[in-house]
Scaffold this motif. Sequence first.
Motif, PDB file in Angstrom:
ATOM      1  N   ARG A 187      -5.210   0.755  -3.484  1.00 33.39           N
ATOM      2  CA  ARG A 187      -5.099   1.552  -2.267  1.00 33.39           C
ATOM      3  C   ARG A 187      -3.764   2.297  -2.172  1.00 33.39           C
ATOM      4  O   ARG A 187      -3.585   3.158  -1.319  1.00 33.39           O
ATOM      5  CB  ARG A 187      -5.351   0.690  -1.030  1.00 33.39           C
ATOM      6  CG  ARG A 187      -4.330  -0.374  -0.809  1.00 33.39           C
ATOM      7  CD  ARG A 187      -4.747  -1.343   0.280  1.00 33.39           C
ATOM      8  NE  ARG A 187      -3.731  -2.356   0.431  1.00 33.39           N
ATOM      9  CZ  ARG A 187      -2.594  -2.186   1.071  1.00 33.39           C
ATOM     10  NH1 ARG A 187      -2.335  -1.041   1.648  1.00 33.39           N
ATOM     11  NH2 ARG A 187      -1.697  -3.149   1.130  1.00 33.39           N
ATOM     12  N   LEU A 188      -2.809   1.945  -3.047  1.00 34.21           N
ATOM     13  CA  LEU A 188      -1.517   2.627  -3.011  1.00 34.21           C
ATOM     14  C   LEU A 188      -1.482   3.839  -3.942  1.00 34.21           C
ATOM     15  O   LEU A 188      -0.469   4.521  -4.052  1.00 34.21           O
ATOM     16  CB  LEU A 188      -0.398   1.653  -3.392  1.00 34.21           C
ATOM     17  CG  LEU A 188      -0.226   0.491  -2.415  1.00 34.21           C
ATOM     18  CD1 LEU A 188       0.862  -0.454  -2.891  1.00 34.21           C
ATOM     19  CD2 LEU A 188       0.094   1.011  -1.018  1.00 34.21           C
ATOM     20  N   VAL A 189      -2.578   4.096  -4.597  1.00 33.27           N
ATOM     21  CA  VAL A 189      -2.640   5.196  -5.555  1.00 33.27           C
ATOM     22  C   VAL A 189      -3.037   6.474  -4.826  1.00 33.27           C
ATOM     23  O   VAL A 189      -3.958   6.466  -4.010  1.00 33.27           O
ATOM     24  CB  VAL A 189      -3.703   4.866  -6.639  1.00 33.27           C
ATOM     25  CG1 VAL A 189      -3.903   6.041  -7.578  1.00 33.27           C
ATOM     26  CG2 VAL A 189      -3.324   3.600  -7.387  1.00 33.27           C
ATOM     27  N   TRP A 190      -2.335   7.578  -5.120  1.00 39.29           N
ATOM     28  CA  TRP A 190      -2.765   8.875  -4.575  1.00 39.29           C
ATOM     29  C   TRP A 190      -3.959   9.361  -5.378  1.00 39.29           C
ATOM     30  O   TRP A 190      -3.938   9.330  -6.611  1.00 39.29           O
ATOM     31  CB  TRP A 190      -1.634   9.898  -4.656  1.00 39.29           C
ATOM     32  CG  TRP A 190      -0.551   9.647  -3.656  1.00 39.29           C
ATOM     33  CD1 TRP A 190       0.680   9.123  -3.888  1.00 39.29           C
ATOM     34  CD2 TRP A 190      -0.615   9.898  -2.245  1.00 39.29           C
ATOM     35  NE1 TRP A 190       1.393   9.021  -2.715  1.00 39.29           N
ATOM     36  CE2 TRP A 190       0.618   9.493  -1.688  1.00 39.29           C
ATOM     37  CE3 TRP A 190      -1.596  10.412  -1.386  1.00 39.29           C
ATOM     38  CZ2 TRP A 190       0.899   9.607  -0.326  1.00 39.29           C
ATOM     39  CZ3 TRP A 190      -1.318  10.523  -0.031  1.00 39.29           C
ATOM     40  CH2 TRP A 190      -0.079  10.123   0.487  1.00 39.29           C
ATOM     41  N   ARG A 191      -5.003   9.793  -4.682  1.00 35.07           N
ATOM     42  CA  ARG A 191      -6.220  10.261  -5.357  1.00 35.07           C
ATOM     43  C   ARG A 191      -6.511  11.691  -4.935  1.00 35.07           C
ATOM     44  O   ARG A 191      -6.284  12.064  -3.778  1.00 35.07           O
ATOM     45  CB  ARG A 191      -7.428   9.415  -4.942  1.00 35.07           C
ATOM     46  CG  ARG A 191      -7.344   7.974  -5.328  1.00 35.07           C
ATOM     47  CD  ARG A 191      -8.439   7.181  -4.608  1.00 35.07           C
ATOM     48  NE  ARG A 191      -8.076   5.773  -4.570  1.00 35.07           N
ATOM     49  CZ  ARG A 191      -8.302   4.925  -5.556  1.00 35.07           C
ATOM     50  NH1 ARG A 191      -8.928   5.322  -6.635  1.00 35.07           N
ATOM     51  NH2 ARG A 191      -7.919   3.671  -5.466  1.00 35.07           N
ATOM     52  N   ASP A 200      -3.670   7.877   4.223  1.00 37.56           N
ATOM     53  CA  ASP A 200      -2.550   8.817   4.245  1.00 37.56           C
ATOM     54  C   ASP A 200      -3.007  10.071   3.519  1.00 37.56           C
ATOM     55  O   ASP A 200      -3.653   9.984   2.465  1.00 37.56           O
ATOM     56  CB  ASP A 200      -1.335   8.230   3.518  1.00 37.56           C
ATOM     57  CG  ASP A 200      -0.778   7.008   4.219  1.00 37.56           C
ATOM     58  OD1 ASP A 200      -0.886   6.931   5.459  1.00 37.56           O
ATOM     59  OD2 ASP A 200      -0.252   6.113   3.532  1.00 37.56           O
ATOM     60  N   ARG A 259      -4.467   8.629   0.102  1.00 39.32           N
ATOM     61  CA  ARG A 259      -4.093   7.287  -0.346  1.00 39.32           C
ATOM     62  C   ARG A 259      -4.657   6.277   0.649  1.00 39.32           C
ATOM     63  O   ARG A 259      -4.529   6.463   1.861  1.00 39.32           O
ATOM     64  CB  ARG A 259      -2.571   7.175  -0.384  1.00 39.32           C
ATOM     65  CG  ARG A 259      -2.056   5.842  -0.854  1.00 39.32           C
ATOM     66  CD  ARG A 259      -0.554   5.872  -1.033  1.00 39.32           C
ATOM     67  NE  ARG A 259       0.142   6.097   0.237  1.00 39.32           N
ATOM     68  CZ  ARG A 259       1.462   6.234   0.359  1.00 39.32           C
ATOM     69  NH1 ARG A 259       2.232   6.219  -0.716  1.00 39.32           N
ATOM     70  NH2 ARG A 259       2.022   6.426   1.540  1.00 39.32           N
ATOM     71  N   GLU A 277      -4.542  15.372  -1.472  1.00 44.50           N
ATOM     72  CA  GLU A 277      -4.387  13.996  -1.959  1.00 44.50           C
ATOM     73  C   GLU A 277      -4.560  12.992  -0.809  1.00 44.50           C
ATOM     74  O   GLU A 277      -4.078  13.219   0.299  1.00 44.50           O
ATOM     75  CB  GLU A 277      -3.003  13.811  -2.564  1.00 44.50           C
ATOM     76  CG  GLU A 277      -2.822  14.509  -3.898  1.00 44.50           C
ATOM     77  CD  GLU A 277      -1.409  14.317  -4.395  1.00 44.50           C
ATOM     78  OE1 GLU A 277      -1.226  13.580  -5.376  1.00 44.50           O
ATOM     79  OE2 GLU A 277      -0.488  14.888  -3.783  1.00 44.50           O
ATOM     80  N   GLU A 321       3.333  14.086   4.530  1.00 41.22           N
ATOM     81  CA  GLU A 321       2.219  13.129   4.664  1.00 41.22           C
ATOM     82  C   GLU A 321       1.914  12.867   6.135  1.00 41.22           C
ATOM     83  O   GLU A 321       2.816  12.836   6.957  1.00 41.22           O
ATOM     84  CB  GLU A 321       2.601  11.779   4.034  1.00 41.22           C
ATOM     85  CG  GLU A 321       2.836  11.826   2.556  1.00 41.22           C
ATOM     86  CD  GLU A 321       3.441  10.516   2.043  1.00 41.22           C
ATOM     87  OE1 GLU A 321       3.296   9.459   2.715  1.00 41.22           O
ATOM     88  OE2 GLU A 321       4.078  10.545   0.982  1.00 41.22           O
ATOM     89  N   ARG A 378      -1.644  13.624   1.818  1.00 39.75           N
ATOM     90  CA  ARG A 378      -0.421  14.297   1.336  1.00 39.75           C
ATOM     91  C   ARG A 378      -0.750  15.740   0.957  1.00 39.75           C
ATOM     92  O   ARG A 378      -1.690  15.987   0.196  1.00 39.75           O
ATOM     93  CB  ARG A 378       0.148  13.556   0.122  1.00 39.75           C
ATOM     94  CG  ARG A 378       1.428  14.209  -0.410  1.00 39.75           C
ATOM     95  CD  ARG A 378       2.186  13.298  -1.345  1.00 39.75           C
ATOM     96  NE  ARG A 378       1.528  13.121  -2.630  1.00 39.75           N
ATOM     97  CZ  ARG A 378       2.000  12.354  -3.614  1.00 39.75           C
ATOM     98  NH1 ARG A 378       3.124  11.668  -3.442  1.00 39.75           N
ATOM     99  NH2 ARG A 378       1.352  12.245  -4.765  1.00 39.75           N
TER     100      ARG A 378
END
Length: 254
Positions: free
Chosen positions: A13-17, A51, A106, A104, A63, A53
Amino acid sequence: MARAAVSGGLSPRLVWRAARLVEFRDETPSARTLVFDVPDWPGHLPGQHVDVRLTAEDGYSTERSYSIATPADGTRVALTVQLVEDGEVSPYLIQTLSVGDVIELRGPVGGWFVWRSADPAPVLLIGGGSGIVPLMAMIRARRAAGSKALFRLIYSARTPEDRYYADELRTRVRDDFGLDVSYVYTRKTPEGWPLPPRRLGVADVNNGGWPPDFQPACFVCGPTGFVEAVADILIALGHDARRVKTERFGPSGT
Ligand SMILES: Cc1cc2nc3c(=O)[nH]c(=O)nc-3n(C[C@H](O)[C@H](O)[C@H](O)COP(=O)(O)OP(=O)(O)OC[C@H]3O[C@@H](n4cnc5c(N)ncnc54)[C@H](O)[C@@H]3O)c2cc1C
């Protein structure tokens, strides 16, 4: 070694996708639901947020947080964004972002302000303005899970035109046994409404909510001032503070 351990343990869940806008619909003249396709989305619980971004060509990035409006549905993530006229991010999301564009995301973020469909306790949802968004995810999740938990929503909006999801809520109240919805209008009421515009008060929570003896799970979401006022009312009425969960969206009042 330590570095490998850290990145190897990075929560998904901390990865920006990358999130591609696949559709949108206007909920009110100033709020839009944006549906993104997010490959490898790990899923989420109703009430959680993401979040967002945005990054400009010169590398500047910023963000903001947005609640997820729908229950988990594969790689789809829906947000409903209210336009803040002089804002940095919301005007871009509503007025500029087009289908096919990529931003992006997150998440999901937040493990406290969540409703779990296995919980049979009565639920009291109280939302102000865009604070309805995570509460709607809970109402939709209740239906999707076939939950029989009794739900009551008290929704404070400025005017009837400012209500999000109005048609869907009407349908859900008709079709989803055990769901009740009541409205409070702060600036303009529908024609023939029995009460003048006003802020949500003790009587509204008494009439539209559950008695504290029922030990409902209470979820309150909206602008900071709204959330604090409603939480105070719930506690004064005798609700257990541990069962009153709050989410604050921003600085202004309704
Ligand atoms: C957990 C969480 C979930 C959220 N979920 C949602 C959501 O589902 N939908 C949604 O529309 N917003 C949501 N928000 C609010 C969102 O993160 C932004 O604050 C909002 O979109 C304004 O961002 P902006 O960049 O447009 O304005 P900014 O550039 O940040 O602010 C511009 C001006 O608006 C004021 N302002 C900032 N935020 C708000 C606000 N929320 N309301 C009114 N005035 C504000 C600022 O004080 C400033 O004067 C959420 C916030 C949190 C913390």
